[in-house]
Design an enzyme around this catalytic site. Structure first.
Site, mmCIF file in Angstrom:
data_model
loop_
_atom_site.group_PDB
_atom_site.id
_atom_site.type_symbol
_atom_site.label_atom_id
_atom_site.label_comp_id
_atom_site.label_asym_id
_atom_site.label_seq_id
_atom_site.Cartn_x
_atom_site.Cartn_y
_atom_site.Cartn_z
ATOM 1 N N HIS A 90 0.822 -1.224 0.000
ATOM 2 C CA HIS A 90 0.000 0.000 0.000
ATOM 3 C C HIS A 90 0.853 1.271 0.000
ATOM 4 O O HIS A 90 0.690 2.117 -0.903
ATOM 5 C CB HIS A 90 -0.957 -0.012 1.186
ATOM 6 C CG HIS A 90 -1.666 1.280 1.425
ATOM 7 N ND1 HIS A 90 -2.545 1.832 0.520
ATOM 8 C CD2 HIS A 90 -1.591 2.166 2.465
ATOM 9 C CE1 HIS A 90 -3.005 2.987 0.989
ATOM 10 N NE2 HIS A 90 -2.438 3.201 2.163
ATOM 11 N N HIS A 114 4.052 6.749 5.657
ATOM 12 C CA HIS A 114 2.883 7.442 6.210
ATOM 13 C C HIS A 114 2.082 6.603 7.207
ATOM 14 O O HIS A 114 1.340 7.154 8.018
ATOM 15 C CB HIS A 114 1.981 7.955 5.082
ATOM 16 C CG HIS A 114 1.104 6.930 4.442
ATOM 17 N ND1 HIS A 114 1.522 6.156 3.379
ATOM 18 C CD2 HIS A 114 -0.179 6.550 4.688
ATOM 19 C CE1 HIS A 114 0.542 5.351 3.011
ATOM 20 N NE2 HIS A 114 -0.506 5.571 3.784
ATOM 21 N N GLU A 118 1.364 5.060 12.890
ATOM 22 C CA GLU A 118 0.010 4.623 13.236
ATOM 23 C C GLU A 118 -0.083 3.111 13.432
ATOM 24 O O GLU A 118 -0.722 2.642 14.365
ATOM 25 C CB GLU A 118 -0.961 5.048 12.114
ATOM 26 C CG GLU A 118 -2.402 4.653 12.348
ATOM 27 C CD GLU A 118 -3.055 5.459 13.447
ATOM 28 O OE1 GLU A 118 -3.991 4.943 14.073
ATOM 29 O OE2 GLU A 118 -2.616 6.606 13.700
ATOM 30 N N ASP A 119 0.576 2.352 12.561
ATOM 31 C CA ASP A 119 0.342 0.908 12.521
ATOM 32 C C ASP A 119 1.525 0.046 12.949
ATOM 33 O O ASP A 119 1.428 -1.178 12.921
ATOM 34 C CB ASP A 119 -0.065 0.496 11.095
ATOM 35 C CG ASP A 119 -1.391 1.096 10.685
ATOM 36 O OD1 ASP A 119 -2.219 1.346 11.579
ATOM 37 O OD2 ASP A 119 -1.604 1.331 9.484
ATOM 38 N N ASP A 181 -3.293 8.365 -0.920
ATOM 39 C CA ASP A 181 -3.653 7.278 -0.012
ATOM 40 C C ASP A 181 -5.107 6.855 -0.248
ATOM 41 O O ASP A 181 -5.427 5.673 -0.362
ATOM 42 C CB ASP A 181 -3.439 7.753 1.426
ATOM 43 C CG ASP A 181 -3.934 6.740 2.460
ATOM 44 O OD1 ASP A 181 -3.470 5.592 2.421
ATOM 45 O OD2 ASP A 181 -4.774 7.114 3.294
ATOM 46 N N ASP A 301 -22.584 16.280 -25.813
ATOM 47 C CA ASP A 301 -21.175 16.612 -25.594
ATOM 48 C C ASP A 301 -20.477 15.503 -24.803
ATOM 49 O O ASP A 301 -19.726 15.758 -23.871
ATOM 50 C CB ASP A 301 -21.036 17.953 -24.867
ATOM 51 C CG ASP A 301 -21.847 17.994 -23.579
ATOM 52 O OD1 ASP A 301 -22.580 17.022 -23.316
ATOM 53 O OD2 ASP A 301 -21.738 18.991 -22.841
#
Length: 777
Positions: A90, A114, A118-119, A181, A301
């Site tokens: 990812h 990034h 957090e993880d 992301d 269009d």
């Protein structure tokens, strides 16, 4: 290394010279569906990522990117995504998306990192020490926003959105990484649980796609919209995509012929141009069908052509050539070169009846304009010699980023998170119209904006004091819709110190709505404070004690209030007794309890109707014959019968007037009713009336027109919405407007304007409803 602003980047030149049909008419699945369950792409290697960066930045810091790649890969370890791929795939794909935008090394490294704080076990301190505080700040800003993807409650979502916008204001690269992301998450949405997929797709369509559009990132916006459309409206997506593919196949030769003829015609006049045909995306086609209530066959269009030239002068010369060669479709010319959009978009748009009698939509722009049109704020070079930080540079160079920072400052004034979310969506969603002040200043407003929005765009005080307007020199209602090119003049009066609360349902900009709510709260508080002051002063007069604001200021701590006005407002609302104020100022006060403790709450002035839902309502008609008489709406008590306007009625919250008709009584109209124009030359018939709340709930007549898709069960769904929101249907008339659409005219009964607005909002949210409008007779 600074990017050249005079030549197209190598990748973009390659894109422009690619085979037009391969680029323009590949299937939607090829454009949108980047992955599939049956064929998963291999994870990008370290060397491949660095090579992508080196293509546009030969002097890239390879050591930095290598360190970030290895660190993130080790930190994520054996973590697995819902698709079964290693989690590290990812951040690699997010970084790859950003290389397509040709961003700097720090942004690419932050994209790789990034999710680490957090993880994983990584910390901000560790990121700072290994990669520097600049990259650390980017990763930390994104970490605080991670939960935005997971929220379910609106208030929590709003608070996280506030954090997102504030982080973007500090460093625009946070936005670019966040959008990349979200784009990769949308490309792999099929692997998530069904409820999560719907929530993420709705949030993308509500917030991220409009935000990308406001930042001028056209390609990213279109892909986010199409991916959301495919998830939320799968059947409509399949139908529209199938018909687009069939149409593209049928017109392949014609598209090629138009490209060749345009290129040759311009070359013969000495203009080197790259002409490419492109098909509009499924979501934009579907939205246009919904907005204009037309079928697919009525769209003319669906295909457009881009003409890329070298200079601005070439743009206008090319325009002259095509206009003198083929007939022009009236009303389809827009010059965004001389008047750019707020997101920095610049291009000339025109529509012709071209070769084969085919309607041809052209966009004429320079290669630099094309770069900004495709990449938006990412199209501005993020680093220049001595330019300062990317945020400082963009503040000087990008109108889109300047708009974002101004919007954040305005939205930060919202009184609660829900208001912030509502105002943000209002600011993001609307297309623009351009209008002018009498002195020629350009004002950009959302589509369907009113002169009230215009007034607040000029200045908050102008909006608060607005009493009328002129559009193109002619007097017009304040609720009129502004169109491109209008000159708007606002008439103000110092006698109006607060706007009517009902304006909140008319305006479309977040700034205007916030200002009206703020002014209404201040007006209500001022009125309660005035009543409270009269109660307190009367008690002091009866007790023969001296009263002054200075003496009360010294007693504020004992009353637990911050100001004298707060004390008076609390007394006016019966939250505090006047005798409590007296005891706080004179501790030995022992007068009997003042009757002010039971004082009634203030009755609202014209233009607002209190803080609680109205109960039973009367009109007070201060005329010479019936001075001060309270006349019930239904004409039960009193000499004059009262009725509502036969076409549309009126509800509490509307500003209203009464029209006295001899022998018939009084007819009540909302102030925006077009029927009032018939009485403009009869001022003696006009009565000043207002809502007068009492105790018993009561319904009032209103009328709405609903344009719905002609399918089984549509009327039942409309009626269900009204019933679920406690509205009462009095009458329904249906008219078949087209094979696919039906106009439904509904007379209903509601308690007040807020109640009516809630019903209209819920009707608009139904997929089979194309348009809902209130009818004012």
């Amino acid at each position: 290394m600074p990017r050249s602003r005079t030549d197209l980047p190598r990748m973009q030149k390659q894109a422009l010279t690619r085979a037009p049909l391969e680029r323009s008419f590949g299937s939607v699945a090829q454009v949108v569906g980047k992955t599939s369950k049956s064929r998963k792409p291999q994870m990008m290697r370290q060397v491949d990522l660095i090579e992508r960066v080196r293509r546009y930045n030969p002097e890239t810091n390879e050591a930095l990117l290598n360190r970030a790649y290895v660190y993130a890969m080790k930190a994520h370890g054996e973590q697995i995504r819902a698709s079964g791929d290693p989690y590290f795939s990812h951040p690699i794909e997010v970084a790859a998306i950003l290389t397509d935008l040709k961003l700097d090394d720090a942004t690419i490294a932050a994209a790789l990192l990034h999710d680490t704080i957090e993880d994983t076990a990584a910390t901000r301190t560790e990121i700072d020490s290994l990669f520097g505080p600049d990259i650390g700040a980017l990763v930390d800003g994104l970490t605080k926003l991670k939960k935005l993807d997971l929220v379910t409650k609106e208030a929590k979502q709003a608070e996280n959105l506030r954090k997102l916008l504030l982080a973007i204001a500090d460093d625009v690269r946070v936005l670019l990484i966040k959008l990349a992301d979200r784009l990769h998450n949308m490309r792999t949405l099929e692997y998530m649980a069904l409820d999560a997929r719907k929530r993420v797709a709705e949030e993308t369509l509500d917030i991220y796609a409009p935000l990308a559009a406001r930042m001028g990132m056209h390609e990213m916006r279109e892909e986010l919209e199409d991916l959301s459309f495919r998830e939320l409206y799968a059947e409509a997506y399949q139908v529209v995509s199938g018909r687009l593919n069939a149409l593209a196949e049928r017109h392949k030769e014609l598209i090629t012929e138009i490209e060749q003829q345009l290129t040759k015609k311009l070359a013969d006049r000495g203009i080197a141009a790259t002409v490419s045909g492109r098909r509009k995306r499924a979501y934009s086609i579907w939205r246009k069908m919904e907005r204009k209530s037309v079928g697919f066959e009525q769209l003319s269009d669906i295909f457009g052509f881009r003409v890329i030239v070298k200079t601005v002068a070439d743009c206008y010369q090319a325009l002259g050539i095509v206009h003198t060669t083929w007939p022009v479709v009236p009303g389809r010319f827009k010059d965004y070169v001389s008047t750019p959009k707020q997101n920095d978009y610049r291009s000339i748009h025109t529509t012709l009846i071209g070769p084969g009698k085919q309607r041809v939509e052209l966009q004429i722009r320079t290669s630099e304009m094309h770069e900004i049109a495709e990449y938006g704020i990412a199209g501005h070079a993020l680093y220049k010699d001595n330019a300062g930080s990317p945020t400082e540079m963009l503040s000087r160079e990008s109108s889109a980023y300047a708009w974002l920072r101004r919007t954040i400052e305005l939205l930060a004034e919202g009184s609660n998170p829900e208001e912030f979310l509502e105002h943000t969506k209002l600011e993001l969603f609307h297309d623009q119209v351009f209008c002018f002040t009498p002195k020629g200043k350009l004002i950009a407003l959302p589509r369907r904006a009113t002169p009230i929005d215009f007034a607040y765009a000029v200045h908050t005080d102008v909006g608060n004091m607005a009493v009328g307007c002129k559009i193109n020199g002619k007097i017009a209602p304040l609720g009129s819709e502004i169109v491109n090119g209008d000159e708007v003049e606002i008439m103000t009066s110092k006698a109006q110190n607060a706007p009517p609360a009902a304006w909140e349902s008319i305006v479309v900009t977040g700034k205007a709505r916030a200002a009206i709510r703020r002014a209404t709260r201040v007006a209500v508080r001022t009125q309660y404070a005035g009543l409270g002051r009269r109660i307190v002063e009367r008690l002091f007069q009866r007790a023969k004690m001296a009263f002054s604001d200075d003496k009360l200021t010294g007693a504020l701590p004992r009353l637990a209030r911050a100001s004298v006005e707060e004390v008076m407002a609390a007394v006016g609302r019966s939250e505090m007794k006047a005798s409590d104020v007296a005891r706080a100022m004179y501790p030995d006060y022992k007068e009997e309890r003042a009757a002010a403790a039971l004082a009634p709450k203030p009755k609202p002035e014209s233009g607002w109707f209190g803080l609680k839902m109205l109960k039973s309502v009367k009109f007070k008609v201060p005329s010479s014959d019936v001075q001060g008489m309270a006349i019930p709406i239904r004409g039960i008590n009193g000499d004059l019968p009262v009725r509502f306007a036969p076409e549309g009625g009126a509800v509490p919250g509307d500003r209203i007037v009464g029209i006295l008709t001899p022998g018939e009584g009084i007819t009540i109209y909302p102030i925006q009713s077009p029927s009032l124009s018939a009485f403009e030359d009869k001022p003696e018939h006009w009565l000043d009336v207002r809502w007068d709340p009492e105790e018993n709930p009561q319904r009032f007549p209103a009328r709405v027109t609903v344009q719905s898709v002609n399918e089984p069960g549509s009327l039942a769904q409309i009626a269900q919405v009204i019933a679920e929101h406690d509205g009462n249907i009095d009458n329904i008339r249906m008219t078949r407007r087209a094979p696919d659409f039906t106009d439904v005219l509904i007379d209903l009964e509601v308690y007040d304007l807020k109640h009516l607005t809630a019903i209209i909002a819920q009707l608009r949210a139904k997929p089979m409803v194309a348009k809902v409008e209130r009818v004012n007779g």
